[in-house]
Design a protein around this motif. Structure first.
Motif, PDB file in Angstrom:
ATOM      1  N   MET A  49      17.738 -53.213 -10.756  1.00 57.03           N
ATOM      2  CA  MET A  49      17.580 -51.873 -11.250  1.00 57.03           C
ATOM      3  C   MET A  49      18.960 -51.350 -11.622  1.00 57.03           C
ATOM      4  SD  MET A  49      15.513 -49.307 -11.815  1.00 57.03           S
ATOM      5  CE  MET A  49      14.133 -50.266 -11.269  1.00 57.03           C
ATOM      6  N   GLU A  50      19.065 -50.757 -12.786  1.00 56.24           N
ATOM      7  CA  GLU A  50      20.316 -50.159 -13.226  1.00 56.24           C
ATOM      8  C   GLU A  50      20.299 -48.655 -12.936  1.00 56.24           C
ATOM      9  OE1 GLU A  50      22.612 -51.123 -17.029  1.00 56.24           O
ATOM     10  OE2 GLU A  50      21.581 -49.252 -17.504  1.00 56.24           O
ATOM     11  N   VAL A  51      21.378 -48.177 -12.331  1.00 56.68           N
ATOM     12  CA  VAL A  51      21.527 -46.759 -12.028  1.00 56.68           C
ATOM     13  C   VAL A  51      22.812 -46.284 -12.692  1.00 56.68           C
ATOM     14  CG1 VAL A  51      21.758 -45.022 -10.219  1.00 56.68           C
ATOM     15  CG2 VAL A  51      20.379 -47.071  -9.803  1.00 56.68           C
ATOM     16  N   LYS A  52      22.697 -45.239 -13.504  1.00 54.32           N
ATOM     17  CA  LYS A  52      23.861 -44.659 -14.165  1.00 54.32           C
ATOM     18  C   LYS A  52      24.095 -43.285 -13.546  1.00 54.32           C
ATOM     19  CE  LYS A  52      24.165 -45.342 -18.533  1.00 54.32           C
ATOM     20  NZ  LYS A  52      24.029 -45.266 -20.004  1.00 54.32           N
ATOM     21  N   ILE A  53      25.318 -43.068 -13.046  1.00 54.57           N
ATOM     22  CA  ILE A  53      25.648 -41.827 -12.348  1.00 54.57           C
ATOM     23  C   ILE A  53      26.744 -41.101 -13.105  1.00 54.57           C
ATOM     24  CG2 ILE A  53      26.493 -40.812 -10.206  1.00 54.57           C
ATOM     25  CD1 ILE A  53      25.477 -43.371  -8.789  1.00 54.57           C
ATOM     26  N   GLY A  54      26.454 -39.882 -13.499  1.00 57.14           N
ATOM     27  CA  GLY A  54      27.465 -39.023 -14.112  1.00 57.14           C
ATOM     28  C   GLY A  54      28.134 -38.210 -13.027  1.00 57.14           C
ATOM     29  N   GLN A  96      30.897 -35.125 -12.201  1.00 59.97           N
ATOM     30  CA  GLN A  96      31.574 -33.973 -12.802  1.00 59.97           C
ATOM     31  C   GLN A  96      33.071 -34.251 -12.945  1.00 59.97           C
ATOM     32  OE1 GLN A  96      30.730 -30.458 -10.520  1.00 59.97           O
ATOM     33  NE2 GLN A  96      28.536 -30.840 -10.535  1.00 59.97           N
ATOM     34  N   HIS A  97      33.630 -33.831 -14.044  1.00 55.14           N
ATOM     35  CA  HIS A  97      35.055 -33.934 -14.339  1.00 55.14           C
ATOM     36  C   HIS A  97      35.547 -35.376 -14.446  1.00 55.14           C
ATOM     37  CE1 HIS A  97      35.025 -29.663 -13.677  1.00 55.14           C
ATOM     38  NE2 HIS A  97      34.610 -29.843 -12.426  1.00 55.14           N
ATOM     39  N   ALA A  98      34.648 -36.321 -14.686  1.00 56.77           N
ATOM     40  CA  ALA A  98      35.012 -37.723 -14.903  1.00 56.77           C
ATOM     41  C   ALA A  98      34.616 -38.094 -16.320  1.00 56.77           C
ATOM     42  CB  ALA A  98      34.312 -38.624 -13.907  1.00 56.77           C
ATOM     43  N   SER A  99      35.488 -38.784 -17.019  1.00 52.18           N
ATOM     44  CA  SER A  99      35.214 -39.111 -18.416  1.00 52.18           C
ATOM     45  C   SER A  99      34.215 -40.256 -18.574  1.00 52.18           C
ATOM     46  CB  SER A  99      36.514 -39.459 -19.133  1.00 52.18           C
ATOM     47  OG  SER A  99      37.145 -40.556 -18.494  1.00 52.18           O
ATOM     48  N   ARG A 100      34.026 -41.053 -17.542  1.00 55.01           N
ATOM     49  CA  ARG A 100      33.089 -42.177 -17.619  1.00 55.01           C
ATOM     50  C   ARG A 100      32.058 -42.062 -16.501  1.00 55.01           C
ATOM     51  NH1 ARG A 100      36.333 -47.679 -18.286  1.00 55.01           N
ATOM     52  NH2 ARG A 100      34.161 -48.354 -18.204  1.00 55.01           N
ATOM     53  N   ASP A 101      30.879 -42.631 -16.760  1.00 54.72           N
ATOM     54  CA  ASP A 101      29.869 -42.642 -15.721  1.00 54.72           C
ATOM     55  C   ASP A 101      29.932 -43.967 -14.962  1.00 54.72           C
ATOM     56  OD1 ASP A 101      29.024 -42.775 -18.523  1.00 54.72           O
ATOM     57  OD2 ASP A 101      27.248 -43.765 -17.779  1.00 54.72           O
ATOM     58  N   LEU A 102      29.366 -43.978 -13.778  1.00 49.72           N
ATOM     59  CA  LEU A 102      29.280 -45.188 -12.972  1.00 49.72           C
ATOM     60  C   LEU A 102      27.976 -45.892 -13.297  1.00 49.72           C
ATOM     61  CD1 LEU A 102      30.191 -43.634  -9.512  1.00 49.72           C
ATOM     62  CD2 LEU A 102      31.704 -44.923 -11.004  1.00 49.72           C
ATOM     63  N   VAL A 103      28.028 -47.203 -13.504  1.00 53.00           N
ATOM     64  CA  VAL A 103      26.819 -47.984 -13.748  1.00 53.00           C
ATOM     65  C   VAL A 103      26.730 -49.016 -12.636  1.00 53.00           C
ATOM     66  CG1 VAL A 103      25.593 -49.496 -15.337  1.00 53.00           C
ATOM     67  CG2 VAL A 103      27.003 -47.638 -16.230  1.00 53.00           C
ATOM     68  N   ILE A 104      25.615 -48.989 -11.924  1.00 50.94           N
ATOM     69  CA  ILE A 104      25.428 -49.830 -10.748  1.00 50.94           C
ATOM     70  C   ILE A 104      24.147 -50.636 -10.909  1.00 50.94           C
ATOM     71  CG2 ILE A 104      25.081 -49.808  -8.250  1.00 50.94           C
ATOM     72  CD1 ILE A 104      26.430 -46.990  -8.337  1.00 50.94           C
ATOM     73  N   GLU A 105      24.221 -51.914 -10.619  1.00 47.80           N
ATOM     74  CA  GLU A 105      23.030 -52.772 -10.535  1.00 47.80           C
ATOM     75  C   GLU A 105      22.665 -52.882  -9.069  1.00 47.80           C
ATOM     76  OE1 GLU A 105      21.041 -54.485 -12.672  1.00 47.80           O
ATOM     77  OE2 GLU A 105      22.044 -53.490 -14.325  1.00 47.80           O
ATOM     78  N   THR A 106      21.439 -52.514  -8.723  1.00 47.97           N
ATOM     79  CA  THR A 106      21.011 -52.531  -7.325  1.00 47.97           C
ATOM     80  C   THR A 106      19.620 -53.135  -7.193  1.00 47.97           C
ATOM     81  OG1 THR A 106      20.694 -51.165  -5.350  1.00 47.97           O
ATOM     82  CG2 THR A 106      20.126 -50.166  -7.467  1.00 47.97           C
ATOM     83  N   GLU A 107      19.307 -53.564  -5.987  1.00 48.27           N
ATOM     84  CA  GLU A 107      17.987 -54.123  -5.691  1.00 48.27           C
ATOM     85  C   GLU A 107      17.009 -53.038  -5.239  1.00 48.27           C
ATOM     86  OE1 GLU A 107      17.334 -57.333  -6.321  1.00 48.27           O
ATOM     87  OE2 GLU A 107      19.418 -57.546  -6.976  1.00 48.27           O
ATOM     88  N   GLU A 108      17.479 -51.798  -5.093  1.00 52.76           N
ATOM     89  CA  GLU A 108      16.641 -50.677  -4.643  1.00 52.76           C
ATOM     90  C   GLU A 108      15.556 -50.371  -5.678  1.00 52.76           C
ATOM     91  OE1 GLU A 108      16.854 -48.894  -1.819  1.00 52.76           O
ATOM     92  OE2 GLU A 108      18.710 -49.740  -1.046  1.00 52.76           O
ATOM     93  N   SER A 109      14.448 -49.835  -5.219  1.00 51.88           N
ATOM     94  CA  SER A 109      13.372 -49.411  -6.121  1.00 51.88           C
ATOM     95  C   SER A 109      13.715 -48.040  -6.697  1.00 51.88           C
ATOM     96  CB  SER A 109      12.045 -49.326  -5.357  1.00 51.88           C
ATOM     97  OG  SER A 109      12.082 -48.237  -4.451  1.00 51.88           O
ATOM     98  N   PRO A 110      13.125 -47.671  -7.834  1.00 50.51           N
ATOM     99  CA  PRO A 110      13.371 -46.339  -8.405  1.00 50.51           C
ATOM    100  C   PRO A 110      13.012 -45.222  -7.421  1.00 50.51           C
ATOM    101  CG  PRO A 110      12.247 -47.709 -10.008  1.00 50.51           C
ATOM    102  CD  PRO A 110      12.274 -48.483  -8.719  1.00 50.51           C
ATOM    103  N   GLU A 111      11.932 -45.400  -6.676  1.00 46.10           N
ATOM    104  CA  GLU A 111      11.508 -44.385  -5.709  1.00 46.10           C
ATOM    105  C   GLU A 111      12.543 -44.229  -4.600  1.00 46.10           C
ATOM    106  OE1 GLU A 111       9.567 -47.035  -6.626  1.00 46.10           O
ATOM    107  OE2 GLU A 111       8.247 -45.955  -7.998  1.00 46.10           O
ATOM    108  N   SER A 112      13.082 -45.344  -4.134  1.00 49.47           N
ATOM    109  CA  SER A 112      14.093 -45.319  -3.080  1.00 49.47           C
ATOM    110  C   SER A 112      15.367 -44.633  -3.551  1.00 49.47           C
ATOM    111  CB  SER A 112      14.397 -46.751  -2.626  1.00 49.47           C
ATOM    112  OG  SER A 112      15.440 -46.765  -1.694  1.00 49.47           O
ATOM    113  N   ILE A 113      15.784 -44.917  -4.772  1.00 49.89           N
ATOM    114  CA  ILE A 113      16.985 -44.294  -5.335  1.00 49.89           C
ATOM    115  C   ILE A 113      16.775 -42.796  -5.474  1.00 49.89           C
ATOM    116  CG2 ILE A 113      18.487 -44.159  -7.365  1.00 49.89           C
ATOM    117  CD1 ILE A 113      17.812 -47.193  -7.755  1.00 49.89           C
ATOM    118  N   GLU A 114      15.618 -42.400  -5.989  1.00 52.33           N
ATOM    119  CA  GLU A 114      15.307 -40.975  -6.138  1.00 52.33           C
ATOM    120  C   GLU A 114      15.343 -40.260  -4.788  1.00 52.33           C
ATOM    121  OE1 GLU A 114      11.808 -38.099  -7.944  1.00 52.33           O
ATOM    122  OE2 GLU A 114      11.871 -40.209  -8.521  1.00 52.33           O
ATOM    123  N   LYS A 115      14.802 -40.908  -3.759  1.00 53.67           N
ATOM    124  CA  LYS A 115      14.804 -40.327  -2.421  1.00 53.67           C
ATOM    125  C   LYS A 115      16.238 -40.170  -1.896  1.00 53.67           C
ATOM    126  CE  LYS A 115      13.026 -40.959   2.220  1.00 53.67           C
ATOM    127  NZ  LYS A 115      12.374 -41.838   3.166  1.00 53.67           N
TER     128      LYS A 115
END
Length: 72
Positions: A1-6, A8-27
């Motif tokens: 699962m790819e998670v992109k995190i913006g 504040q005040h950072a010019s680039r976002d973080l992109v993370i590949e994780t084994e977590e489910s979308p529901e788990s990440i949202e929680k």
């Protein structure tokens, strides 16, 4: 699962590949924001990524799609 995190005040976002489910990440995101704590995710290599919830601009949860070759 790819998670992109913006962040504040950072010019680039973080992109993370994780084994977590979308529901788990949202929680995890909801809990971090609710407690004004840290969003903690573990990537597919076992590295731990911590982001202060107060600095989150957005979190995009999606499926990673590998691209091979060039786009025309």
């Amino acid at each position: 699962m790819e998670v992109k995190i913006g962040v504040q005040h950072a010019s680039r976002d973080l992109v993370i590949e994780t084994e977590e489910s979308p529901e788990s990440i949202e929680k995890l995101v909801s809990e971090a924001i609710g407690s004004e704590g840290m969003l903690a995710l573990t990537d597919h290599r076992g590295r731990r990524i911590l982001v202060p919830a107060a600095k989150l601009a957005y979190v995009e949860i999606g499926v990673h799609t590998a691209q091979v070759g060039f786009r025309h």
